[in-house]
Design an enzyme around this catalytic site. Structure first.
Site, PDB file in Angstrom:
ATOM      1  N   HIS A   1      13.522 -13.703  90.850  1.00  0.00           N
ATOM      2  CA  HIS A   1      13.791 -12.319  90.461  1.00  0.00           C
ATOM      3  C   HIS A   1      13.142 -11.974  89.131  1.00  0.00           C
ATOM      4  O   HIS A   1      12.487 -10.930  88.982  1.00  0.00           O
ATOM      5  CB  HIS A   1      15.307 -12.123  90.395  1.00  0.00           C
ATOM      6  CG  HIS A   1      15.763 -10.706  90.314  1.00  0.00           C
ATOM      7  ND1 HIS A   1      15.926 -10.048  89.110  1.00  0.00           N
ATOM      8  CD2 HIS A   1      16.118  -9.821  91.274  1.00  0.00           C
ATOM      9  CE1 HIS A   1      16.368  -8.819  89.341  1.00  0.00           C
ATOM     10  NE2 HIS A   1      16.499  -8.655  90.648  1.00  0.00           N
TER      11      HIS A   1
ATOM     12  N   ASP B   1      16.788 -12.302  82.646  1.00  0.00           N
ATOM     13  CA  ASP B   1      16.791 -12.458  84.095  1.00  0.00           C
ATOM     14  C   ASP B   1      16.907 -13.935  84.453  1.00  0.00           C
ATOM     15  O   ASP B   1      17.424 -14.731  83.665  1.00  0.00           O
ATOM     16  CB  ASP B   1      15.517 -11.822  84.686  1.00  0.00           C
ATOM     17  CG  ASP B   1      15.769 -11.148  86.013  1.00  0.00           C
ATOM     18  OD1 ASP B   1      16.081 -11.853  86.977  1.00  0.00           O
ATOM     19  OD2 ASP B   1      15.647  -9.909  86.096  1.00  0.00           O
TER      20      ASP B   1
ATOM     21  N   SER C   1      16.494  -2.967  90.545  1.00  0.00           N
ATOM     22  CA  SER C   1      15.929  -4.054  89.737  1.00  0.00           C
ATOM     23  C   SER C   1      14.425  -3.926  89.592  1.00  0.00           C
ATOM     24  O   SER C   1      13.846  -4.406  88.623  1.00  0.00           O
ATOM     25  CB  SER C   1      16.254  -5.419  90.365  1.00  0.00           C
ATOM     26  OG  SER C   1      17.589  -5.776  90.171  1.00  0.00           O
TER      27      SER C   1
END
Length: 563
Positions: free
Chosen positions: A215, A166, A465
């Protein structure tokens, strides 16, 4: 798992083709220009020496190499490097690493609540009762998959490693620091100023343990935030978290960092890797889309082959691969026209997508467990992709618009709360320079501090996600509970067995009635209408069902038994 797979013919077509810059046709006799960087893939079976010789002959210089999959990072000052490489039968392709433009700071799906802040102001999350950590009462996702019950049997084994492929992981977060594995963590994605903004360090390679995108830190918290009486806890609160930074701060995921991260995961003996992204710049990589230029077609064939090799390599080395299905509200077995690609390097244009020759990567790649998202009601989230060809299981991903007709509709509490870097929250304007939550964000951002004054921050996001890390956490619990002494780390479990057990213990969920679901009540257009095909045992919205952490650790493993 019912999934579309690569075929030999589809990949073989890439054999002697090279890539040029998307949308840029450069004549073979072009004069040299400034030095540029390319990702080059060697043909299958070609030796490293032969590949380097071909690269050199084409006018390139190898600066880094990943021999396990035949990948090379190359610089060249020749404007015609890619066209010269076309003639080299030893090379599959050479894609220029180039990005233009920056993504918007707020993601229209994942941060829908912030883009509609007026509708959410003043609406607090429900209290679901006392939990292990203070903010766990807001984690409806842990309840849905029975992770709170599972940890009483198996909270995770420290020897089990989960890679977060990520944007990075903020290891200073007090809920992540206890489980962060510094020895295995790596950054494969140097900052690119054109898309990420100014580099924070001179080398542009951010230190391990940082996350300027946010994220990855959110994903990591859902998987394995520590159950330490502070903040919140993850699905598998005792496993080890490994940063595999393959995404840019801006949210782009380019081929070279992603492939190198997967190879590192395999070499290092990681047990699980979570992949909540698709490889830019193509939403779908097609072998020969007539809407694309020959150069763009060749680029996509090389992405397909490189990702296939990397995923196969990681799987062979014992890595269970988990990926999000995507937030484009479409059946991946019958995709709509792609209007978002390429998302860098050139302007996007309409691309009709042929399901037989196009792939959404990595989730449609080999051995990847594909995850759809559901809201607190258990209904498929309006944004979530679906489809019987690609889906494996469903998991909590959040849905801001869930609960139509009730007081929970359009509330932050419908989303997924997890760890987040203070720096990113400050950039987004919800935390001030002193580290305090800005007025108006009290119900969407939370701050917890230890007795030593170490503070952690938490916020809501939604998306596939956020669903995928719930599944990665359950996979880590399966390895923890049912694994055995093997491999480099002294403990592990074959990915095929992990996958089978995950499916067999998922909570079956039938298609809704009517099967054609409309989201017009939630304010969505007819484009969001979704048809659920399949049976109770397996269907396009839920796959084999919503993952069940408790059943996964309580049920004995049955080798070689399909769900």
């Amino acid at each position: 798992m019912v999934s579309k797979r690569f075929t030999v013919g589809a990949v073989a077509a890439a054999a002697s083709l090279a890539l040029t810059v998307t949308g840029l046709g450069i004549p073979a006799n072009a004069a040299p220009s400034d030095t540029r960087t390319f990702t080059v893939l060697a043909e299958s079976g070609v030796s490293t020496d032969a590949a380097i010789a071909a690269i050199t002959a084409a006018g390139g210089t190898v600066v880094a190499r990943t021999d396990d999959v035949g990948l090379f990072q190359v610089t060249s000052d020749r404007a015609d490097f890619a066209s010269r490489a076309t003639a080299a039968g030893a090379l599959v392709g050479a894609a220029e690493e180039k990005a233009i433009g920056r993504k918007p700071k707020l993601d229209r799906v994942e941060q829908e609540h912030l883009l509609a802040a007026a509708a959410t102001k003043g609406k607090a999350a429900k209290n679901n009762g006392k939990k292990m950590d203070p903010l766990d009462d807001k984690l409806w996702g842990l309840d849905m998959i029975r992770a709170d019950k599972a940890r009483k049997i198996e909270p995770g084994d420290r020897r089990v490693t989960v890679g977060i492929l990520d944007t990075g992981v903020d290891a200073s977060q007090p809920d992540l620091a206890p489980n962060f594995n510094w020895a295995l963590s790596r950054n494969f994605a140097p900052d690119i100023p054109e898309v990420d903004g100014p580099c924070e360090v001179a080398s542009c390679l951010d230190p391990v343990g940082t996350d300027d995108g946010g994220h990855g830190t959110h994903v990591a918290g859902t998987i394995g935030a520590a159950a330490n009486g502070f903040g919140l806890s993850g699905v598998a609160p005792n496993v080890s978290l490994v940063e595999l930074k393959g995404g840019q701060d801006s949210g782009y995921f380019f081929l070279n960092p992603v492939v190198n991260a997967l190879v590192h995961a395999g070499r290092s003996g990681l047990d699980v890797v979570n992949m909540s992204f698709y490889v830019d710049p193509w939403l779908y990589n097609c072998t020969a889309n007539p809407a694309d230029s020959p150069e763009a077609q060749a680029e996509q064939r090389t992405v397909i082959e490189a990702m296939k090799r990397a995923l196969n390599f990681a799987h062979r080395k014992g890595v269970t691969l988990v990926g999000s299905l995507g937030n484009n509200h479409e059946d991946l077995g019958a995709p709509r026209t792609d209007v978002s690609s390429p998302d860098y390097g050139a302007d996007p244009y309409p691309r009709p997508i042929d399901n037989a020759t196009c792939w959404d990567l990595p989730v449609e790649g080999p051995h990847v467990i594909g995850v759809s998202a559901v809201g607190p009601s258990g209904k498929k989230s309006d944004y979530s992709n679906y489809g019987t060809e690609q889906i494996s299981v469903a998991a909590p991903g959040g849905w801001f618009r869930d609960g139509f007709g009730t007081d929970t509709y359009r509330t932050d509490a419908n989303m997924i709360l997890s760890t987040y870097p203070k720096k990113v929250l400050q950039e987004e304007g919800s935390v001030d320079e002193n580290g305090n939550i800005v007025a108006g964000f009290e119900n969407s951002v939370f701050k917890q501090c230890t007795a030593k004054g170490e503070c952690g921050y938490y916020t809501y996001l939604q998306g596939t996600s956020m669903a995928s890390p719930h599944v990665s956490g359950v996979a880590a619990l399966i390895v923890s509970k049912h694994g055995k002494k093997e491999g480099r780390n002294g403990y592990g479990m074959a990915p095929n067995l992990v996958e089978q057990h995950l499916y067999r213990t998922a909570a079956e969920h039938a298609c809704p009635e009517p099967r054609l679901q409309s989201y017009t009540n939630e304010g969505r257009s007819a484009e969001f209408d979704a048809y659920c095909a399949g049976s109770l045992n397996f269907n396009g919205f839920y796959g084999y069902g919503i993952v069940d952490a408790y059943a996964a650790v309580k049920t004995p493993v049955k080798p070689n038994v399909r769900p």
